[in-house]
Motif scaffolding. Structure first.
Motif: not given
Length: 278
Positions: A40-44, A64-68, A74-82
């Motif tokens: 949460g601190t990382i993503t505000n 959130f996705i851009a920071k988490a 896991a950026h590629d995975v989360l971005a694709e899942m969205t």
């Protein structure tokens, strides 16, 4: 611009894709050895919001996705899942955006003429409200809704402090939702909240010849960039108001109601008398 939902307004119900996305976030977070508070601190975002995303109750926003993503490797995975995320049909889409805005607000004003605002409800009062209005929920869902409602109340004391204003109709408490004991506990909670330095609580008395709130309950929110937004809801629909002209009208009405309602000291005195009469 005004965004309005159709029938089915209410709290979010998780779809399979939201649950799957949340499970992925949780798995990557645990792999990274992070707590929800740390992410949460990382993503505000608050730890409660991270929990809601992980449980599939809230749609993750792009920031959130851009920071988490990078933080969890896991950026590629989360971005694709969205791209496959879905909300259940009839879901109140305003809720996701409003909840995110609320998490980061610096001011929040609420006028209620139906029930005590959710941010101020006791557990017993929340249960009475949730179980009074159809449709009838299973016990598990009732408890989940209560838990989510109480979790949102962390906004009252979060740091940095947010400026909060509440105007509540006296009739809401006179109704004694849940019975005298529940009402007494709820009044005690209001008196407790009224002592917080960042909260202004006002009661609108039963008799007020001039009243700017005849159009019903509403909320106003100041975002970190000092932009103001509005929100209101009805029986089965809700609206998130972003048009500056419309928000200005709501703000003027709220300002008038603040002058029409009892001041802070008068409000406390009335609540104490009502408590003594139970």
């Amino acid at each position: 611009m005004t965004k309005t939902t159709g029938p089915g307004g209410g709290e979010p119900e998780p779809s399979d894709s939201l649950r799957a996305f949340g499970a992925a976030v949780r798995a990557f977070r645990k792999r990274a050895g992070m707590s929800r508070a740390e992410l949460g601190t990382i993503t505000n975002y608050s730890a409660d919001t991270v929990a809601s995303i992980e449980l599939g109750r809230r749609m993750a926003q792009p920031d959130f996705i851009a920071k988490a993503g990078p933080a969890l490797d896991a950026h590629d995975v989360l971005a694709e899942m969205t791209e496959t995320l879905e909300r259940r049909k009839g879901l109140a889409t305003w809720f996701h955006r409003w909840a995110d805005l609320e998490d980061r607000a610096i001011s929040l004003y609420t006028y209620e003429c139906r029930v005590v605002p959710g941010l101020l409800q006791t557990e017993a009062y929340a249960r009475a409200v949730i179980t009074s209005v159809p449709p009838v929920f299973e016990d598990e869902e009732v408890e989940q809704r209560i838990a989510e409602r109480l979790a949102r109340q962390s906004i009252l004391t979060r740091k940095p402090l947010i400026s909060l204003s509440f105007i509540i109709e006296q009739a809401v408490l006179e109704r004694q939702t849940g019975g005298p004991q529940v009402t007494g506990e709820q009044i005690d909670r209001l008196l407790e909240v009224a002592r917080l330095r960042n909260v202004e609580l006002q009661i609108m008395p039963l008799r007020r010849p001039q009243h700017a709130g005849h159009d019903g309950p509403m909320q106003l929110l100041e975002a970190p960039d000092h932009r103001w937004l509005g929100y209101f809801e009805g029986q089965r629909g809700s609206a998130l108001i972003t048009d500056p002209d419309e928000v200005s009208i709501m703000a003027r009405r709220y300002a008038i109601m603040r002058s029409q309602a009892l001041n802070a000291e008068e409000t406390v005195s009335l609540l104490e008398r009502m408590r003594g009469d139970l």
